[in-house]
Design an enzyme around this catalytic site. Structure first.
Site, PDB file in Angstrom:
ATOM      1  N   ASN A   9     -19.987   7.822 -10.182  1.00  0.00           N
ATOM      2  CA  ASN A   9     -20.207   6.687  -9.281  1.00  0.00           C
ATOM      3  C   ASN A   9     -20.140   5.453 -10.172  1.00  0.00           C
ATOM      4  OD1 ASN A   9     -21.236   4.692  -7.651  1.00  0.00           O
ATOM      5  ND2 ASN A   9     -23.028   5.864  -6.967  1.00  0.00           N
ATOM      6  N   ARG A  86     -17.146   8.344  -6.159  1.00  0.00           N
ATOM      7  CA  ARG A  86     -17.414   7.361  -5.124  1.00  0.00           C
ATOM      8  C   ARG A  86     -16.299   6.328  -5.202  1.00  0.00           C
ATOM      9  NH1 ARG A  86     -22.133   2.797  -5.094  1.00  0.00           N
ATOM     10  NH2 ARG A  86     -21.707   1.987  -3.010  1.00  0.00           N
ATOM     11  N   HIS A 174     -21.550   1.571   2.014  1.00  0.00           N
ATOM     12  CA  HIS A 174     -22.709   2.468   1.826  1.00  0.00           C
ATOM     13  C   HIS A 174     -22.596   3.730   2.686  1.00  0.00           C
ATOM     14  CE1 HIS A 174     -25.346  -1.079   0.323  1.00  0.00           C
ATOM     15  NE2 HIS A 174     -24.982  -0.331  -0.697  1.00  0.00           N
ATOM     16  N   LEU A 201     -31.683  -0.407   1.303  1.00  0.00           N
ATOM     17  CA  LEU A 201     -32.079  -1.645   0.635  1.00  0.00           C
ATOM     18  C   LEU A 201     -32.117  -1.434  -0.874  1.00  0.00           C
ATOM     19  CD1 LEU A 201     -35.044  -2.604   3.026  1.00  0.00           C
ATOM     20  CD2 LEU A 201     -32.615  -3.171   3.257  1.00  0.00           C
ATOM     21  N   ARG A 233     -25.733 -11.182  -3.740  1.00  0.00           N
ATOM     22  CA  ARG A 233     -24.772 -11.543  -2.684  1.00  0.00           C
ATOM     23  C   ARG A 233     -25.507 -12.257  -1.553  1.00  0.00           C
ATOM     24  NH1 ARG A 233     -22.515  -5.524  -2.103  1.00  0.00           N
ATOM     25  NH2 ARG A 233     -23.335  -5.036  -4.157  1.00  0.00           N
ATOM     26  N   GLU A 371     -26.423   9.804  -3.068  1.00  0.00           N
ATOM     27  CA  GLU A 371     -24.969   9.615  -2.945  1.00  0.00           C
ATOM     28  C   GLU A 371     -24.213  10.619  -3.808  1.00  0.00           C
ATOM     29  OE1 GLU A 371     -25.838   5.530  -3.792  1.00  0.00           O
ATOM     30  OE2 GLU A 371     -24.504   4.868  -2.183  1.00  0.00           O
TER      31      GLU A 371
HETATM   32  P1  ADP Z   1     -28.057  -0.289  -6.493  1.00  0.00           P
HETATM   33  O1  ADP Z   1     -27.599  -0.990  -5.244  1.00  0.00           O
HETATM   34  O2  ADP Z   1     -27.598  -0.962  -7.746  1.00  0.00           O
HETATM   35  O3  ADP Z   1     -27.839   1.220  -6.482  1.00  0.00           O
HETATM   36  P2  ADP Z   1     -30.847   0.430  -6.278  1.00  0.00           P
HETATM   37  O4  ADP Z   1     -30.746   1.197  -5.009  1.00  0.00           O
HETATM   38  O5  ADP Z   1     -31.165   1.163  -7.543  1.00  0.00           O
HETATM   39  O6  ADP Z   1     -29.626  -0.529  -6.508  1.00  0.00           O
HETATM   40  O7  ADP Z   1     -32.011  -0.672  -6.036  1.00  0.00           O
HETATM   41  C1  ADP Z   1     -32.329  -1.630  -6.997  1.00  0.00           C
HETATM   42  C2  ADP Z   1     -33.406  -2.531  -6.401  1.00  0.00           C
HETATM   43  O8  ADP Z   1     -34.567  -1.724  -6.142  1.00  0.00           O
HETATM   44  C3  ADP Z   1     -33.845  -3.654  -7.339  1.00  0.00           C
HETATM   45  O9  ADP Z   1     -33.988  -4.866  -6.599  1.00  0.00           O
HETATM   46  C4  ADP Z   1     -35.199  -3.182  -7.782  1.00  0.00           C
HETATM   47  O10 ADP Z   1     -36.067  -4.249  -8.062  1.00  0.00           O
HETATM   48  C5  ADP Z   1     -35.690  -2.457  -6.556  1.00  0.00           C
HETATM   49  N1  ADP Z   1     -36.826  -1.599  -6.858  1.00  0.00           N
HETATM   50  C6  ADP Z   1     -36.843  -0.455  -7.567  1.00  0.00           C
HETATM   51  N2  ADP Z   1     -38.120  -0.003  -7.676  1.00  0.00           N
HETATM   52  C7  ADP Z   1     -38.905  -0.902  -7.016  1.00  0.00           C
HETATM   53  C8  ADP Z   1     -40.302  -1.021  -6.758  1.00  0.00           C
HETATM   54  N3  ADP Z   1     -41.169  -0.124  -7.210  1.00  0.00           N
HETATM   55  N4  ADP Z   1     -40.730  -2.078  -6.037  1.00  0.00           N
HETATM   56  C9  ADP Z   1     -39.859  -3.010  -5.598  1.00  0.00           C
HETATM   57  N5  ADP Z   1     -38.543  -2.955  -5.797  1.00  0.00           N
HETATM   58  C10 ADP Z   1     -38.067  -1.915  -6.492  1.00  0.00           C
END
Ligand code: ADP
Length: 391
Positions: A9, A86, A174, A201, A233, A371
């Site tokens: 990915n 992916r 997604h 999210l 974004r 994923e």
């Molecule tokens: P990507 O889209 O790059 O795969 P992820 O799904 O790993 O991203 O999500 C990353 C986001 O998740 C970041 O904004 C990170 O701050 C947030 N995040 C991860 N753990 C926590 C947490 N414990 N509390 C708040 N936000 C979190």
């Protein structure tokens, strides 16, 4: 020797990978990630940090070549027999996982302008595997494919018909995450075929309305910039802002694109960070504005997606923020009180799968996405069953 399936990915600033035993694709043997590409890459595998013997300015190609060499040397007793990728954009033609051929690569390259931040890296992953293991089958799994079940109207913009006919459509993204979540709904929901909104999210963020576990509508559009507030974004934006930036602020197309896709979202509003953890830990009023706008847009889009479904039975949180941030889930559910949501605070604090009370009109759930797991399943399905090549 046991056959294994390698999943890649490859994103703009990170490369996630996983190795699955081919006989049981759900058994993941190795799961790792190289992130901070371009800023001094870091490697984490099976929950542990590992040194990465590469220069801080190593390119995606350098890192992919190191990774395939590393995996070949560090998976004794396993033969990489297939690879799944992916691929962010499959356009109108690729509606299902597809065996990679030279022709398929050429058609995916032609879609790169629709996903410039992702598609070239996805294709670099395919090229790196072909360099290391030239004879294994490779499968492209598309983020757009899951949304092709949407009604035609949901996929259209109100623009001149010639543009629509030329492919300017709401593709949605997604899709691999939503596909995986759709497979998990029977385990978690009383009525898995009902009206469900899934909120993915993460750094990238979107929502998808599901009915009968199929995509009915989604918040992302022609590109992955539309919809929710994301890490960097902007999400939903009046196109007039772009004309203003170009015409009155004399910005170039590249400058506008950079501002809206790399310097906006949580980072742009807060001026502090694109990472939700940093903002939640900050007492700066601009950090609060960024979080407030993130929650406001999320609630607004849940309402819009509920309208496309004619109501809503369940809301699912997934992605880094959706899975890990109880305060953000709490605030979004408060904004869904008008839909009957009653939060169970203790369950939410524990990310227990169901986070609403038994008498809540809308049930809400936390389901971690996977994923890489769905790519492994799709790759195995296509490489183990005889299947015609798509040319
Ligand atoms: P990507 O889209 O790059 O795969 P992820 O799904 O790993 O991203 O999500 C990353 C986001 O998740 C970041 O904004 C990170 O701050 C947030 N995040 C991860 N753990 C926590 C947490 N414990 N509390 C708040 N936000 C979190």
């Amino acid at each position: 020797m046991n056959d294994a399936t390698l999943v890649l990915n490859a994103g703009s600033s990170s490369i996630k990978y996983a190795v699955y035993r081919s006989e049981t694709p759900t058994e993941c043997l190795v799961h790792g990630q190289i992130d901070r590409i371009g800023l001094g890459p870091q490697h984490r595998s099976n929950g542990t940090d590992h040194p990465l013997p590469l220069a801080s300015d190593a390119t995606h190609s350098d890192i992919l070549d190191w990774l395939t060499t590393h995996l070949a040397a560090n998976t004794p007793g396993l033969t990489i027999a297939a690879a799944g990728h992916r691929v962010v954009h499959g356009g109108q033609d690729f509606v299902a996982p597809t065996l990679v051929t030279g022709n398929v690569v050429a058609r995916l390259e032609a879609l790169a302008p629709l996903a410039p931040g992702h598609q070239p890296h996805n294709l670099a992953g395919i090229a790196a595997i072909a360099r290391r293991w030239p004879n294994i089958p490779q499968v492209a799994c598309f983020d757009t494919a899951f949304h092709r079940t949407q009604p035609q109207i949901a996929q259209m913009f109100a623009i001149p018909r010639a543009l629509t006919d030329g492919g300017v459509l709401r593709y949605g993204f997604h899709g691999l995450s939503y596909h995986y979540i759709s497979t998990q709904l029977p385990t978690h929901l009383d009525n898995p075929d009902g009206r469900v909104v899934v909120a993915h999210l993460g750094n990238g963020a979107s929502m998808c309305a599901l009915h009968n576990r199929q995509s009915v509508a989604t918040t992302m559009g022609f590109t992955a910039i539309d919809g929710l507030v994301m890490g960097r974004r902007c999400g939903e934006l009046d196109p007039g802002v772009i004309f203003y930036m170009l015409r009155d602020l004399n910005m170039t197309v590249t400058e506008v694109e950079t501002q809206l896709s790399r310097e906006s979202g949580l980072l742009g509003v807060s001026g502090i960070s694109s990472d939700m953890r940093d903002l939640l830990a900050s007492d700066d009023p601009a950090a609060k504005d960024a979080i407030d706008l993130f929650v406001y847009q999320a609630c607004k889009k849940i309402g819009a997606l509920a309208a496309t479904l004619g109501g809503i039975d369940a809301l699912v949180f997934t992605g880094g923020i959706g899975e890990n941030s109880a305060p953000i889930r709490d605030r979004i559910l408060q904004g869904c009180a008008w839909l009957g949501a009653k939060i169970d605070h203790r369950a939410n604090a524990q990310a227990a799968p169901r986070i609403t009370t038994p008498d809540s009109g809308l049930s809400a759930h936390v389901i971690p996405t996977d994923e890489e797991g769905i790519i492994a399943q799709e790759t195995r399905a296509l490489t183990c069953a005889p299947s015609p090549l798509v040319e």
